[in-house]
Scaffold this active site. Sequence first.
Site, mmCIF file in Angstrom:
data_model
loop_
_atom_site.group_PDB
_atom_site.id
_atom_site.type_symbol
_atom_site.label_atom_id
_atom_site.label_comp_id
_atom_site.label_asym_id
_atom_site.label_seq_id
_atom_site.Cartn_x
_atom_site.Cartn_y
_atom_site.Cartn_z
ATOM 1 N N HIS A 117 0.870 -1.177 0.000
ATOM 2 C CA HIS A 117 0.000 0.000 0.000
ATOM 3 C C HIS A 117 0.911 1.232 0.000
ATOM 4 O O HIS A 117 1.663 1.445 0.948
ATOM 5 C CB HIS A 117 -0.925 -0.003 1.221
ATOM 6 C CG HIS A 117 -1.997 -1.042 1.124
ATOM 7 N ND1 HIS A 117 -2.446 -1.756 2.202
ATOM 8 C CD2 HIS A 117 -2.700 -1.480 0.041
ATOM 9 C CE1 HIS A 117 -3.395 -2.593 1.792
ATOM 10 N NE2 HIS A 117 -3.561 -2.451 0.491
ATOM 11 N N GLU A 120 1.589 3.797 2.970
ATOM 12 C CA GLU A 120 2.044 3.318 4.281
ATOM 13 C C GLU A 120 3.572 3.437 4.308
ATOM 14 O O GLU A 120 4.304 2.448 4.240
ATOM 15 C CB GLU A 120 1.518 1.899 4.512
ATOM 16 C CG GLU A 120 -0.020 1.901 4.491
ATOM 17 C CD GLU A 120 -0.659 0.516 4.440
ATOM 18 O OE1 GLU A 120 0.077 -0.489 4.431
ATOM 19 O OE2 GLU A 120 -1.896 0.455 4.398
ATOM 20 N N HIS A 228 2.694 -3.488 6.764
ATOM 21 C CA HIS A 228 1.674 -2.461 6.516
ATOM 22 C C HIS A 228 1.669 -1.468 7.676
ATOM 23 O O HIS A 228 2.419 -1.583 8.628
ATOM 24 C CB HIS A 228 0.279 -3.113 6.459
ATOM 25 C CG HIS A 228 0.021 -3.943 5.244
ATOM 26 N ND1 HIS A 228 -0.813 -3.534 4.234
ATOM 27 C CD2 HIS A 228 0.455 -5.181 4.889
ATOM 28 C CE1 HIS A 228 -0.867 -4.472 3.297
ATOM 29 N NE2 HIS A 228 -0.101 -5.498 3.676
ATOM 30 N N GLU A 277 1.376 -4.876 11.023
ATOM 31 C CA GLU A 277 0.733 -3.561 10.879
ATOM 32 C C GLU A 277 1.398 -2.625 11.879
ATOM 33 O O GLU A 277 1.155 -2.720 13.082
ATOM 34 C CB GLU A 277 -0.766 -3.667 11.196
ATOM 35 C CG GLU A 277 -1.622 -4.197 10.078
ATOM 36 C CD GLU A 277 -2.051 -3.116 9.066
ATOM 37 O OE1 GLU A 277 -1.716 -1.929 9.274
ATOM 38 O OE2 GLU A 277 -2.696 -3.480 8.078
#
Length: 324
Positions: A117, A120, A228, A277
Site C-alpha cells: 500500500h 504506508e 503495513h 501492521e
Amino acid sequence: MAVSKRLQTAEKARRFVGLFLVGAVLAWPMMQTARAQVLPSAPPRDQAGQFPLMTQARACELIGGKLQSVGVARCLRAGLRMSGSASVHGVPLLYRDFPASSRRGVPQRILLLGGIHGDELSSVSIVFNWMDHLERSRFLPFHWRVIPNANPDGLLQRKATRGNANGVDLNRNFPTLDWQREAMTYWEKRTHRDPRRYPGPAALSEPETRWLVEQIRQFRPDAIVSVHAPFGLLDFDGPREPPQRFGYLHLHQLGTYPGSLGNYAGVNLGLPVITLELPHAGIMPTPQQQARIWADMLTWLERNLPREAPLYFRLGQYPWEDVP
Ligand SMILES: [Zn+2]
C-alpha cells in the site's frame, strides 16, 4: 394498413431507443468501475504512448527523495536489483536476495515485502532498515528475498496513495480462488465502492501483482512477511499456530478478503503469511521497537516454519490449473 404498419415500426423504434437509454444508464456505473483511472503525476510517455522503464538510479532518486528516513544515497547503496518488471508508470520493481550463511541442507526461504500500500510509508522505511540488519548479520539461517517497495507508483504520487497508478488496491488483486465470485460484490456491498479498496477489473490485472505472484512461484518461500500500517497489530494467515506477539505488536486476526495476499498465499497456497501492521504510516517505530519486532519474528520463524515446502512447490505444480 400502411399507416398502422408505419406507426408500429415507429413504436418499435421508440421502445428500442428507450431500452437502449435505460441500458446505457444502468451500464454507466459499471463502465466507470471497469475503467482504470490513471492518477496524476505520471511521468512523460514515450513516442509509442508507453511509460518508459526508469533506470534504477532514477527510481532511487525518487524513492529516497520521498522517504527522508531512507534517502537517495542509502537506496543506491542497498544493492537492489532490477527484476525486468516495472510498475504501471515504468518504475522498476526492485528486490535483493540475502542467501543463508549455512551451507547445510537447503535453507528455508522468507519473502519480505514492504509498501504494497503506497501510502504506508513507514512500511517501506522499516524494510530498508531490516535490509541493513541482514547486510550486517554474520549468520543468516534463512535465505531472504526482500522487496522493500512493492507499489512504487502509490508511494511516488504527489500525495501517496494506497492503490497503484491505476487506482487498484494491489492487496485485493491477487488471484484468490474466491476472486471471480466475491471480489467485485465485496467491493460494492461491503466497502460501498471505497476507491481505496478497488480490486481491479480482474485478478492479476496489475503489473505489480503479476510480478509478486511470479516472485512467489519462482522463489518458493516457506513464509511471507508483509509490512503495513497503521493498525498497530500482528495478523497471520496460513497453516501454523499464529504467533502471539512480535515486540509491541499483538496478534489480532483481521480475517481475509477476496484478492488479498493473506488469502492467496496463506489460505489458498498454505504458506504462513505474517502481516505486520505498524501503528503509524508516517512515524517510524523507535530503533528499539524495530529491533524487538525483528528479533521476535526471527525466533518464531526458526521454531515454526514447516520443515518441508508444500508439495506443489516441490513438484513445480499448483493445486489448481485454471487459476492464472
Ligand atoms: Zn496496508
